[in-house]
Design an enzyme around this catalytic site. Structure first.
Site, mmCIF file in Angstrom:
data_model
loop_
_atom_site.group_PDB
_atom_site.id
_atom_site.type_symbol
_atom_site.label_atom_id
_atom_site.label_comp_id
_atom_site.label_asym_id
_atom_site.label_seq_id
_atom_site.Cartn_x
_atom_site.Cartn_y
_atom_site.Cartn_z
ATOM 1 N N GLN A 198 0.838 -1.196 0.000
ATOM 2 C CA GLN A 198 0.000 0.000 0.000
ATOM 3 C C GLN A 198 0.874 1.246 0.000
ATOM 4 O O GLN A 198 0.363 2.356 -0.092
ATOM 5 C CB GLN A 198 -0.892 0.018 1.248
ATOM 6 C CG GLN A 198 -2.005 -1.013 1.227
ATOM 7 C CD GLN A 198 -2.772 -1.073 2.536
ATOM 8 O OE1 GLN A 198 -2.766 -2.098 3.206
ATOM 9 N NE2 GLN A 198 -3.418 0.006 2.927
ATOM 10 N N GLU A 233 0.476 -1.857 4.632
ATOM 11 C CA GLU A 233 0.910 -0.468 4.749
ATOM 12 C C GLU A 233 2.368 -0.411 5.154
ATOM 13 O O GLU A 233 3.128 0.394 4.648
ATOM 14 C CB GLU A 233 0.071 0.212 5.830
ATOM 15 C CG GLU A 233 -0.692 1.389 5.289
ATOM 16 C CD GLU A 233 -1.346 2.150 6.392
ATOM 17 O OE1 GLU A 233 -2.441 1.738 6.802
ATOM 18 O OE2 GLU A 233 -0.765 3.143 6.844
ATOM 19 N N ARG A 311 -5.707 7.285 17.060
ATOM 20 C CA ARG A 311 -7.007 7.258 16.373
ATOM 21 C C ARG A 311 -8.081 6.625 17.268
ATOM 22 O O ARG A 311 -9.245 7.022 17.215
ATOM 23 C CB ARG A 311 -6.910 6.550 15.025
ATOM 24 C CG ARG A 311 -8.196 6.629 14.206
ATOM 25 C CD ARG A 311 -7.994 6.186 12.759
ATOM 26 N NE ARG A 311 -7.443 7.251 11.946
ATOM 27 C CZ ARG A 311 -8.168 8.149 11.266
ATOM 28 N NH1 ARG A 311 -9.487 8.093 11.290
ATOM 29 N NH2 ARG A 311 -7.581 9.087 10.563
ATOM 30 N N ARG A 343 -7.953 -1.749 8.538
ATOM 31 C CA ARG A 343 -9.197 -1.015 8.244
ATOM 32 C C ARG A 343 -9.910 -0.537 9.515
ATOM 33 O O ARG A 343 -10.370 -1.361 10.310
ATOM 34 C CB ARG A 343 -10.105 -1.931 7.436
ATOM 35 C CG ARG A 343 -11.158 -1.210 6.610
ATOM 36 C CD ARG A 343 -11.828 -2.215 5.706
ATOM 37 N NE ARG A 343 -12.676 -1.573 4.713
ATOM 38 C CZ ARG A 343 -13.284 -2.227 3.723
ATOM 39 N NH1 ARG A 343 -13.144 -3.528 3.607
ATOM 40 N NH2 ARG A 343 -14.030 -1.581 2.863
ATOM 41 N N PHE A 345 -8.227 1.318 11.760
ATOM 42 C CA PHE A 345 -7.012 1.915 12.327
ATOM 43 C C PHE A 345 -7.197 2.399 13.768
ATOM 44 O O PHE A 345 -6.869 3.524 14.102
ATOM 45 C CB PHE A 345 -6.577 3.070 11.409
ATOM 46 C CG PHE A 345 -5.113 3.400 11.451
ATOM 47 C CD1 PHE A 345 -4.202 2.645 10.726
ATOM 48 C CD2 PHE A 345 -4.634 4.472 12.196
ATOM 49 C CE1 PHE A 345 -2.845 2.963 10.736
ATOM 50 C CE2 PHE A 345 -3.272 4.792 12.216
ATOM 51 C CZ PHE A 345 -2.389 4.039 11.481
ATOM 52 N N THR A 443 -3.753 11.506 10.907
ATOM 53 C CA THR A 443 -3.548 12.395 12.046
ATOM 54 C C THR A 443 -2.109 12.897 12.094
ATOM 55 O O THR A 443 -1.783 13.770 12.885
ATOM 56 C CB THR A 443 -3.911 11.673 13.358
ATOM 57 O OG1 THR A 443 -3.191 10.435 13.404
ATOM 58 C CG2 THR A 443 -5.395 11.382 13.413
ATOM 59 N N GLU A 714 -12.941 2.889 5.041
ATOM 60 C CA GLU A 714 -12.916 2.291 6.382
ATOM 61 C C GLU A 714 -14.217 2.423 7.186
ATOM 62 O O GLU A 714 -14.574 1.493 7.911
ATOM 63 C CB GLU A 714 -11.768 2.887 7.209
ATOM 64 C CG GLU A 714 -10.389 2.540 6.711
ATOM 65 C CD GLU A 714 -9.342 3.394 7.377
ATOM 66 O OE1 GLU A 714 -9.218 4.575 7.003
ATOM 67 O OE2 GLU A 714 -8.662 2.894 8.276
HETATM 68 N N1 MTE Z 1 -11.298 -2.687 -0.294
HETATM 69 C C1 MTE Z 1 -10.749 -3.771 -0.873
HETATM 70 N N2 MTE Z 1 -11.447 -4.424 -1.823
HETATM 71 N N3 MTE Z 1 -9.516 -4.233 -0.514
HETATM 72 C C2 MTE Z 1 -8.771 -3.609 0.457
HETATM 73 O O1 MTE Z 1 -7.664 -4.024 0.758
HETATM 74 N N4 MTE Z 1 -8.667 -1.741 2.099
HETATM 75 C C3 MTE Z 1 -9.445 -0.809 2.927
HETATM 76 C C4 MTE Z 1 -10.432 -0.026 2.072
HETATM 77 N N5 MTE Z 1 -11.180 -0.912 1.208
HETATM 78 C C5 MTE Z 1 -9.333 -2.454 1.099
HETATM 79 C C6 MTE Z 1 -10.614 -2.018 0.661
HETATM 80 C C7 MTE Z 1 -8.622 0.136 3.666
HETATM 81 S S1 MTE Z 1 -7.919 -0.367 5.091
HETATM 82 C C8 MTE Z 1 -8.458 1.430 3.252
HETATM 83 S S2 MTE Z 1 -7.593 2.549 4.186
HETATM 84 C C9 MTE Z 1 -9.005 1.912 1.981
HETATM 85 O O2 MTE Z 1 -9.707 0.886 1.265
HETATM 86 C C10 MTE Z 1 -7.855 2.440 1.136
HETATM 87 O O3 MTE Z 1 -8.250 2.844 -0.121
HETATM 88 P P1 MTE Z 1 -8.952 4.244 -0.451
HETATM 89 O O4 MTE Z 1 -8.336 5.266 0.427
HETATM 90 O O5 MTE Z 1 -8.642 4.441 -1.876
HETATM 91 O O6 MTE Z 1 -10.402 4.059 -0.170
HETATM 92 C C1 QUE Z 2 -4.634 7.039 9.978
HETATM 93 C C2 QUE Z 2 -3.823 6.249 9.255
HETATM 94 C C3 QUE Z 2 -2.410 6.387 9.345
HETATM 95 C C4 QUE Z 2 -1.861 7.341 10.204
HETATM 96 C C5 QUE Z 2 -2.717 8.131 10.930
HETATM 97 C C6 QUE Z 2 -4.091 7.975 10.812
HETATM 98 C C7 QUE Z 2 -1.533 5.604 8.585
HETATM 99 C C8 QUE Z 2 -0.129 5.832 8.695
HETATM 100 C C9 QUE Z 2 0.360 6.805 9.579
HETATM 101 C C10 QUE Z 2 1.755 7.152 9.731
HETATM 102 C C11 QUE Z 2 2.144 8.005 10.751
HETATM 103 C C12 QUE Z 2 3.473 8.422 10.881
HETATM 104 C C13 QUE Z 2 4.431 7.990 9.991
HETATM 105 C C14 QUE Z 2 4.047 7.124 8.959
HETATM 106 C C15 QUE Z 2 2.722 6.724 8.837
HETATM 107 O O1 QUE Z 2 -0.527 7.506 10.311
HETATM 108 O O2 QUE Z 2 -1.984 4.743 7.835
HETATM 109 O O3 QUE Z 2 4.970 6.705 8.092
HETATM 110 O O4 QUE Z 2 5.733 8.383 10.098
HETATM 111 O O5 QUE Z 2 0.684 5.084 7.933
HETATM 112 O O6 QUE Z 2 -4.941 8.761 11.503
HETATM 113 O O7 QUE Z 2 -4.350 5.323 8.443
HETATM 114 MO MO1 MOS Z 3 -6.279 1.408 5.841
HETATM 115 S S1 MOS Z 3 -6.105 0.532 7.692
HETATM 116 O O1 MOS Z 3 -5.881 2.969 6.514
HETATM 117 O O2 MOS Z 3 -4.875 0.825 5.139
#
Ligand code: MTE
Ligand code: QUE
Ligand code: MOS
Length: 762
Positions: A198, A233, A311, A343, A345, A443, A714
């Site tokens: 990702q 990620e 979060r 998803r 978070f 954040t 999410e």
């Molecule tokens: N949907 C599918 N089909 N597969 C995935 O891995 N990941 C989820 C969501 N929907 C996911 C999904 C997560 S954790 C996130 S953060 C978002 O998709 C990321 O994509 P977007 O920001 O483009 O919506």
């Molecule tokens: C939601 C998220 C993420 C987040 C904060 C959110 C996330 C993520 C990071 C993050 C923070 C500091 C870093 C970094 C990543 O923060 O996905 O590399 O230095 O990767 O509220 O989903």
């Molecule tokens: Mo989604 S948990 O922010 O990859």
């Protein structure tokens, strides 16, 4: 006709169902390619006392064996803190921690090498649970807190009080494609990675760091993932490092694909949480004060745990105004694989306690939980500020709530359930409605940016590249629609290209549901720069003499024309071809930053929704069915309603799985006992609500965001929790008046039976 707002098919759907899409391991082997695997720690905590590679090194087909001593750069890495060993040195801190990387010509040779490596680890008593970590003082980062007013005083003075502890389990991502990477060596020490990630930039940064290269020597590509769900990620990094190390050492391409069971054992999951709470309320059920103490199980290293924890705190209020509130807690370090993004978070863990407490309050006061939720919803002035200071603007929550109650016939069904439960000896039914208010933005402020590259070709077709990655969520399809509309052309003329750090640099992860918001906006910004030039060019081409005023240049249906003389139009392909002849640049890079973020505004906006579930549980077996679920969300103007419908249904069911049937079990020694689908149950087609109704509010818009849309990825996962609260509600019918079920998460059949027997004992 505009493309945005239409349900055009996912750009890969035809190839996906025919099995023609190229996932990483479908890339044909390169000449001389090596296979990569690893030997890992057999125990959760201990010291490596002996490691003998000599027998394995002599085996035919074994090309290389590497330990931390062979790492050219820094053996420590991590996304926020560099506290994670790529290869274990003298200590091991979770079962499955990589120790030796093996490169071989064949799977058989890999297997033989694994057997021939002699490894002795002296086991120590691991820290596995949150309680053990608290006792041992094992924490990551500083204590964290968000407070407003005097919560202790407000709880103390309230007419009624409830307190307790709730345990929340983790969750396995269960992406269909396991973690994998392919590394190809190039000239001058360059390395090209294909990675199912990702966050291609993360792979690039970490590979450069650990392999001792400059970022300019590393390229990371990602065509797509077979699912990520947060699990890719940060945790796509180790297989890339392993393949990269082999490629660097041998000069040969190298591929590392985790086996399903290894993936389950080695990679981190959703964070389990423990929440201790005290809540004060009045006779009507108004929340007056709350103190919540959170502890998360982070596993062996920091990974994203501090951001996940933050979060959770930001979502502990969920959709409810709590005047005096204290949110505190700590991230606990244990000897489990390092837990990571999933998803939601942390948001889901954040809202669990308050949603559980609301069920308890309802039971305590002899009221309906829906009423308690409604009266506490963020709404009128003076009741619209979150504990961290952000104002909940244009709050549609009470409206969503009322609409859903009405559309789903809540009160009528409540009466039917009361009647059913009064007479049934064998089954209990429950009904519950929860809300969600999910903050959209990272954040961590600097992550809220993106860049895009748009190339227009002389036949009028367009390629667009961003740092966003496709994991099934439809990002590429939405970007295609957005770009099509900027030039008023058919989306068939747009290709969204593979993600590559060579085209887009320093990109954020595709995460926090902001993929389309950030990358779509950056792509639109790039398009507008090109369109500005083309509009000026068209103004001169649409008249014989002086250029027409640019306000008169209209873009529509694949053409440009003069609004005063619509009959003389120029087709887009002809326009760009002519523009190129006049040496006008047909390429651009766009950059976007989320506006308005600040200390008391961590989120650009909220995506909100409500969901209602009806469940039936078997009192003798603990089995549970979801007989009906209704979901109503505010996702602004949907860019692609069919894709968003899929995201909502999928997210809801994934949340439901976390809350009901998915249970991770670790032994006291820190061994994962549920590393295969025979011991770990994800929802199947038969677990989907029998009657499943999903709607979004059609009249909602959020003009500050791209095409008035809102993020969707999410938030629906959190709505799946209404199945859990419905189970809690069903169980309350088994107890005496005022007694609610001490239900933890997940509400498996065993957990349901435990509650029933405890409630009957009283
Ligand atoms: N949907 C599918 N089909 N597969 C995935 O891995 N990941 C989820 C969501 N929907 C996911 C999904 C997560 S954790 C996130 S953060 C978002 O998709 C990321 O994509 P977007 O920001 O483009 O919506
Ligand atoms: C939601 C998220 C993420 C987040 C904060 C959110 C996330 C993520 C990071 C993050 C923070 C500091 C870093 C970094 C990543 O923060 O996905 O590399 O230095 O990767 O509220 O989903
Ligand atoms: Mo989604 S948990 O922010 O990859």
């Amino acid at each position: 006709m505009p493309s945005v707002g239409r349900s055009i098919p996912h750009e890969s759907s035809r190839d996906h169902v025919r099995g023609r899409s190229i996932f990483l391991d479908d890339i044909p082997p390169h000449r001389n390619e090596l296979l990569v695997d690893f030997v890992s720690s057999p125990v959760a905590r201990g010291e490596i006392v002996a490691l003998d590679l000599s027998a394995a090194a002599k085996l035919p087909g074994v090309v290389g064996l590497y330990t931390f001593r062979d790492v050219p750069g820094d053996n420590l890495f991590g996304p926020i803190f560099n506290d994670e060993h790529f290869l274990a040195e003298d200590k091991v801190c979770f079962q499955g921690e990589p120790i030796v990387v093996i490169a071989a010509e064949s799977h058989a040779a890999l297997k033989a090498a694994k057997v021939a490596i002699r490894l002795e680890v002296r086991a120590e008593t691991p820290v596995v649970s949150i309680e053990q970590a608290i006792e041992a003082g094992e924490f990551i980062g500083t204590p964290r807190a968000i407070t407003r007013g005097d919560a202790a005083d407000a709880v103390g003075k309230a007419l009624h009080r409830l307190e307790g502890t709730i345990y929340i389990g983790g969750q396995e991502h269960f992406y269909m494609e396991t973690q994998c990477a392919l590394a190809i060596p190039g000239e001058n020490g360059h390395l090209t990675f294909h990675s199912s990630t990702q966050n291609p930039t993360e792979t690039q940064v970490m590979a450069a760091r650990v392999l001792g290269l400059g970022m300019h020597q590393v390229v990371c590509l990602c065509k797509r993932m077979g699912g990520g769900f947060g699990g890719k990620e940060t945790q796509a990094t180790p297989p890339a490092l392993m393949a990269g190390l082999v490629a660097l050492k041998t000069g040969r391409p190298a591929r590392c694909i985790y086996a399903r069971e290894a993936d389950g054992r080695v990679t981190g999951k959703r964070h389990p949480f423990e929440v201790r709470y005290q809540v004060g309320f009045d006779d009507d059920g108004h929340l007056l004060g709350a103190r919540l103490e959170f502890y998360s199980n982070a596993g062996s290293s920091a990974d994203l745990s501090t951001s996940v924890f933050d979060r959770a705190l930001y979502h502990a209020d969920n959709a409810y105004f709590i005047p005096d509130i204290e949110l505190i807690g700590r991230v606990c370090r244990t000897n489990l694989p390092s837990n990571t993004a999933f998803r939601g978070f942390g948001g889901g863990q954040g809202i669990m306690a308050i949603e559980s407490v609301i069920e308890d309050i309802a039971e305590f006061l002899g009221k309906d939980a829906a009423e308690i939720r409604l009266i506490n919803c963020y709404g009128a002035d003076g009741r619209n500020q979150t504990p961290y200071g952000q104002i909940v603007q244009d709050d549609t929550l009470p409206l969503l709530f009322e609409r859903l109650v009405e559309r789903a016939n809540y009160w009528e069904r409540r009466r039917a359930i009361d009647e059913f439960n009064a007479t049934s000896q064998s089954h209990l039914r429950g009904l519950s409605l929860t809300t969600v208010k999910f903050g959209i933005s990272f954040t961590t402020k600097f992550l809220n940016q993106a860049n895009a590259l748009v190339n227009v070709y002389t036949d009028g077709t367009i390629q667009v590249s961003t740092g966003g990655t496709e994991m099934g969520q439809g990002l590429n399809t939405k970007i295609r629609q957005l770009v099509a509309d900027e030039f008023a052309v058919d989306p068939a003329n747009i290709s969204v290209m593979s993600t590559s750090t060579e085209k887009n640099n320093n990109t954020p992860p595709t995460a926090a549901s902001a993929g389309t918001d950030l990358n779509g906006s950056a792509a639109v910004n790039a398009c507008r720069l090109i369109r500005e030039r083309l509009t000026e060019f068209a103004a001169s081409r649409l008249s014989e003499g002086e250029p027409i005023p640019i306000e008169r240049v209209v873009w529509e249906n694949g053409c440009v024309f003069d609004s005063d003389k619509p009959e003389q139009s120029i087709e887009f392909g002809k326009l760009v071809h002519a523009a190129h002849r006049e040496r006008i640049s047909l390429g651009e890079r766009g950059h976007y930053i989320t506006p308005g973020l600040g200390p008391s505004r961590p989120f650009f906006y909220y995506t909100t929704g409500c969901a209602l579930a009806e469940v039936e549980i078997d009192r003798f077996t603990g089995e549970m069915r979801v007989t009906r679920a209704d979901v109503l969300m505010d996702i602004g103007q949907s860019i692609n309603p069919a894709i968003d419908l899929g995201q909502i249904g999928g997210g809801f069911v994934q949340g439901m799985g976390w809350a009901t049937c998915e249970e991770l079990k670790f032994s006291d020694e820190g061994e994962l006992l549920t590393a295969s689908p025979s011991t770990y149950k994800i929802p199947g087609v038969r677990d989907i609500p029998e009657d499943f109704r999903i709607e979004f509010v059609e009249d909602s818009r959020f003009p500050e965001n791209v095409r008035s849309s809102k993020a969707v990825g999410e938030p629906p996962l959190l709505l799946g929790l209404c199945v859990w609260t419905a189970i809690k509600n069903a169980l309350s019918y088994a107890g005496s008046k005022g007694q609610s079920a001490p239900l933890n998460l997940p509400a498996t059949g065993e957990e349901i039976l435990r509650c029933l027997s405890e409630m009957e004992e009283v």
